[in-house]
Design a protein around this motif. Sequence first.
Motif, PDB file in Angstrom:
ATOM      1  N   VAL A 180     -25.803  44.386  63.689  1.00 44.87           N
ATOM      2  CA  VAL A 180     -25.239  44.625  62.363  1.00 44.87           C
ATOM      3  C   VAL A 180     -26.340  45.156  61.440  1.00 44.87           C
ATOM      4  CG1 VAL A 180     -25.657  42.258  61.576  1.00 44.87           C
ATOM      5  CG2 VAL A 180     -23.870  43.636  60.490  1.00 44.87           C
ATOM      6  N   ILE A 181     -25.923  46.024  60.532  1.00 36.31           N
ATOM      7  CA  ILE A 181     -26.770  46.423  59.413  1.00 36.31           C
ATOM      8  C   ILE A 181     -25.917  46.212  58.176  1.00 36.31           C
ATOM      9  CG2 ILE A 181     -26.171  48.893  59.724  1.00 36.31           C
ATOM     10  CD1 ILE A 181     -29.049  49.485  58.663  1.00 36.31           C
ATOM     11  N   ASP A 182     -26.387  45.336  57.290  1.00 34.32           N
ATOM     12  CA  ASP A 182     -25.511  44.997  56.178  1.00 34.32           C
ATOM     13  C   ASP A 182     -25.698  45.964  55.018  1.00 34.32           C
ATOM     14  OD1 ASP A 182     -27.116  42.051  54.642  1.00 34.32           O
ATOM     15  OD2 ASP A 182     -27.740  44.149  54.736  1.00 34.32           O
ATOM     16  N   TRP A 183     -25.015  45.669  53.934  1.00 31.19           N
ATOM     17  CA  TRP A 183     -25.011  46.546  52.774  1.00 31.19           C
ATOM     18  C   TRP A 183     -26.402  46.693  52.165  1.00 31.19           C
ATOM     19  CZ3 TRP A 183     -26.564  43.845  48.443  1.00 31.19           C
ATOM     20  CH2 TRP A 183     -26.535  42.450  48.569  1.00 31.19           C
ATOM     21  N   SER A 184     -27.263  45.663  52.374  1.00 27.03           N
ATOM     22  CA  SER A 184     -28.631  45.735  51.852  1.00 27.03           C
ATOM     23  C   SER A 184     -29.618  46.204  52.916  1.00 27.03           C
ATOM     24  CB  SER A 184     -29.063  44.360  51.333  1.00 27.03           C
ATOM     25  OG  SER A 184     -29.208  43.433  52.399  1.00 27.03           O
ATOM     26  N   GLU A 185     -29.099  46.628  54.056  1.00 32.44           N
ATOM     27  CA  GLU A 185     -29.851  47.158  55.186  1.00 32.44           C
ATOM     28  C   GLU A 185     -30.654  46.112  55.938  1.00 32.44           C
ATOM     29  OE1 GLU A 185     -29.949  51.776  53.638  1.00 32.44           O
ATOM     30  OE2 GLU A 185     -31.454  51.032  55.020  1.00 32.44           O
ATOM     31  N   ARG A 186     -30.268  44.858  55.790  1.00 26.86           N
ATOM     32  CA  ARG A 186     -30.786  43.850  56.714  1.00 26.86           C
ATOM     33  C   ARG A 186     -30.155  44.135  58.065  1.00 26.86           C
ATOM     34  NH1 ARG A 186     -29.143  38.123  54.555  1.00 26.86           N
ATOM     35  NH2 ARG A 186     -27.159  39.265  54.417  1.00 26.86           N
ATOM     36  N   ILE A 189     -30.129  49.614  65.318  1.00 25.04           N
ATOM     37  CA  ILE A 189     -29.033  50.040  64.448  1.00 25.04           C
ATOM     38  C   ILE A 189     -29.617  50.618  63.171  1.00 25.04           C
ATOM     39  CG2 ILE A 189     -28.761  47.769  63.340  1.00 25.04           C
ATOM     40  CD1 ILE A 189     -25.707  48.298  63.368  1.00 25.04           C
ATOM     41  N   SER A 190     -28.997  51.684  62.691  1.00 23.71           N
ATOM     42  CA  SER A 190     -29.449  52.312  61.448  1.00 23.71           C
ATOM     43  C   SER A 190     -28.246  52.943  60.765  1.00 23.71           C
ATOM     44  CB  SER A 190     -30.525  53.365  61.722  1.00 23.71           C
ATOM     45  OG  SER A 190     -30.016  54.403  62.549  1.00 23.71           O
ATOM     46  N   ARG A 191     -28.444  53.344  59.532  1.00 23.21           N
ATOM     47  CA  ARG A 191     -27.338  53.958  58.795  1.00 23.21           C
ATOM     48  C   ARG A 191     -27.876  55.071  57.918  1.00 23.21           C
ATOM     49  NH1 ARG A 191     -24.554  49.310  55.699  1.00 23.21           N
ATOM     50  NH2 ARG A 191     -23.241  51.004  54.903  1.00 23.21           N
ATOM     51  N   ASP A 192     -27.010  56.041  57.679  1.00 21.91           N
ATOM     52  CA  ASP A 192     -27.295  57.133  56.757  1.00 21.91           C
ATOM     53  C   ASP A 192     -26.137  57.156  55.775  1.00 21.91           C
ATOM     54  OD1 ASP A 192     -27.628  59.528  55.390  1.00 21.91           O
ATOM     55  OD2 ASP A 192     -28.396  60.589  57.143  1.00 21.91           O
ATOM     56  N   ASN A 193     -26.351  56.587  54.615  1.00 21.87           N
ATOM     57  CA  ASN A 193     -25.258  56.474  53.648  1.00 21.87           C
ATOM     58  C   ASN A 193     -24.825  57.847  53.116  1.00 21.87           C
ATOM     59  OD1 ASN A 193     -25.178  53.708  53.957  1.00 21.87           O
ATOM     60  ND2 ASN A 193     -26.510  53.315  52.208  1.00 21.87           N
ATOM     61  N   ALA A 194     -25.735  58.794  53.097  1.00 20.71           N
ATOM     62  CA  ALA A 194     -25.377  60.133  52.635  1.00 20.71           C
ATOM     63  C   ALA A 194     -24.406  60.807  53.598  1.00 20.71           C
ATOM     64  CB  ALA A 194     -26.635  60.972  52.473  1.00 20.71           C
ATOM     65  N   LYS A 195     -24.452  60.406  54.856  1.00 23.91           N
ATOM     66  CA  LYS A 195     -23.566  60.986  55.869  1.00 23.91           C
ATOM     67  C   LYS A 195     -22.434  60.034  56.260  1.00 23.91           C
ATOM     68  CE  LYS A 195     -27.120  63.940  57.941  1.00 23.91           C
ATOM     69  NZ  LYS A 195     -27.848  64.303  59.189  1.00 23.91           N
ATOM     70  N   ASN A 196     -22.352  58.888  55.604  1.00 27.61           N
ATOM     71  CA  ASN A 196     -21.309  57.900  55.931  1.00 27.61           C
ATOM     72  C   ASN A 196     -21.312  57.563  57.423  1.00 27.61           C
ATOM     73  OD1 ASN A 196     -20.547  58.025  53.261  1.00 27.61           O
ATOM     74  ND2 ASN A 196     -18.377  58.382  53.676  1.00 27.61           N
ATOM     75  N   THR A 197     -22.493  57.388  57.981  1.00 24.85           N
ATOM     76  CA  THR A 197     -22.594  57.197  59.420  1.00 24.85           C
ATOM     77  C   THR A 197     -23.553  56.054  59.754  1.00 24.85           C
ATOM     78  OG1 THR A 197     -22.152  59.544  59.811  1.00 24.85           O
ATOM     79  CG2 THR A 197     -23.162  58.323  61.609  1.00 24.85           C
ATOM     80  N   VAL A 198     -23.162  55.285  60.754  1.00 22.13           N
ATOM     81  CA  VAL A 198     -24.032  54.267  61.320  1.00 22.13           C
ATOM     82  C   VAL A 198     -24.328  54.654  62.764  1.00 22.13           C
ATOM     83  CG1 VAL A 198     -22.111  52.773  62.027  1.00 22.13           C
ATOM     84  CG2 VAL A 198     -24.382  51.790  61.654  1.00 22.13           C
ATOM     85  N   TYR A 199     -25.542  54.365  63.189  1.00 23.24           N
ATOM     86  CA  TYR A 199     -25.992  54.748  64.523  1.00 23.24           C
ATOM     87  C   TYR A 199     -26.402  53.519  65.331  1.00 23.24           C
ATOM     88  CZ  TYR A 199     -26.499  59.202  62.072  1.00 23.24           C
ATOM     89  OH  TYR A 199     -26.253  60.330  61.324  1.00 23.24           O
ATOM     90  N   LEU A 248     -25.275  56.224  69.882  1.00 25.69           N
ATOM     91  CA  LEU A 248     -23.898  56.195  69.421  1.00 25.69           C
ATOM     92  C   LEU A 248     -23.864  56.443  67.913  1.00 25.69           C
ATOM     93  CD1 LEU A 248     -22.523  53.055  71.312  1.00 25.69           C
ATOM     94  CD2 LEU A 248     -22.731  55.424  72.114  1.00 25.69           C
ATOM     95  N   SER A 249     -22.787  57.079  67.496  1.00 26.68           N
ATOM     96  CA  SER A 249     -22.577  57.322  66.074  1.00 26.68           C
ATOM     97  C   SER A 249     -21.209  56.788  65.683  1.00 26.68           C
ATOM     98  CB  SER A 249     -22.631  58.821  65.759  1.00 26.68           C
ATOM     99  OG  SER A 249     -23.884  59.366  66.090  1.00 26.68           O
ATOM    100  N   CYS A 250     -21.104  56.385  64.441  1.00 21.66           N
ATOM    101  CA  CYS A 250     -19.820  55.949  63.897  1.00 21.66           C
ATOM    102  C   CYS A 250     -19.706  56.524  62.495  1.00 21.66           C
ATOM    103  CB  CYS A 250     -19.741  54.428  63.867  1.00 21.66           C
ATOM    104  SG  CYS A 250     -18.242  53.778  63.101  1.00 21.66           S
ATOM    105  N   ALA A 251     -18.799  57.472  62.359  1.00 19.64           N
ATOM    106  CA  ALA A 251     -18.596  58.135  61.079  1.00 19.64           C
ATOM    107  C   ALA A 251     -17.449  57.467  60.344  1.00 19.64           C
ATOM    108  CB  ALA A 251     -18.293  59.609  61.300  1.00 19.64           C
ATOM    109  N   ALA A 252     -17.652  57.220  59.059  1.00 16.33           N
ATOM    110  CA  ALA A 252     -16.655  56.533  58.249  1.00 16.33           C
ATOM    111  C   ALA A 252     -16.124  57.453  57.167  1.00 16.33           C
ATOM    112  CB  ALA A 252     -17.274  55.294  57.608  1.00 16.33           C
ATOM    113  N   SER A 253     -14.866  57.287  56.862  1.00 18.10           N
ATOM    114  CA  SER A 253     -14.278  58.005  55.738  1.00 18.10           C
ATOM    115  C   SER A 253     -14.496  57.194  54.473  1.00 18.10           C
ATOM    116  CB  SER A 253     -12.784  58.204  55.978  1.00 18.10           C
ATOM    117  OG  SER A 253     -12.134  56.947  56.023  1.00 18.10           O
ATOM    118  N   GLY A 254     -14.224  57.781  53.324  1.00 19.80           N
ATOM    119  CA  GLY A 254     -14.313  57.035  52.084  1.00 19.80           C
ATOM    120  C   GLY A 254     -15.625  57.235  51.356  1.00 19.80           C
ATOM    121  N   ARG A 255     -15.635  56.845  50.089  1.00 17.13           N
ATOM    122  CA  ARG A 255     -16.779  57.106  49.221  1.00 17.13           C
ATOM    123  C   ARG A 255     -17.594  55.868  48.909  1.00 17.13           C
ATOM    124  NH1 ARG A 255     -13.994  60.454  44.424  1.00 17.13           N
ATOM    125  NH2 ARG A 255     -12.353  58.946  44.817  1.00 17.13           N
ATOM    126  N   THR A 256     -17.268  54.740  49.549  1.00 17.81           N
ATOM    127  CA  THR A 256     -18.002  53.510  49.263  1.00 17.81           C
ATOM    128  C   THR A 256     -18.705  52.987  50.509  1.00 17.81           C
ATOM    129  OG1 THR A 256     -16.009  52.204  49.705  1.00 17.81           O
ATOM    130  CG2 THR A 256     -16.433  52.867  47.417  1.00 17.81           C
TER     131      THR A 256
END
Length: 126
Positions: A49-55, A68-78, A19-27
């Motif tokens: 959950v994956i928090d802001w510090s990637e815990r 769970i993982s995230r790609d901040n460059a793509k604004n996406t969590v998987y 699953l992917s979840c794409a987010a809008s916004g720059r933060t």
Amino acid sequence: VQLQASGGGLVQAGGSLRLSCAASGRTFGSYSMAWFRRAPGNEREFIAVIDWSERTYYADSVKGRFTISRDNAKNTVYLQMNSLKSEDTAVYYCAADQGRKLQILVYRDSRIYNYWGQGTLVTVSS
């Protein structure tokens, strides 16, 4: 922030989905991101959950099977889901929290999340 979940579908027991979840916004990198699910007749359930510090933190029901993982460059969590079971059948939702929680267990509470995606259906056939 707008969240768009995708990747759901029909899969046989033992199979995998991502699953992917794409987010809008720059933060996006400052948000903690989570996945919940709701099966028919059940209440919404915390998955991961994956928090802001990637815990990361997982529900016992999916530990060792989901990642769970995230790609901040793509604004996406998987959410990589392996060894799927029929009881994993549900609508899966992603959620975002702006705050920074010291206790990761707090993220199990759906009430803390500021934003929710629309959900994506995962059906696991046995």
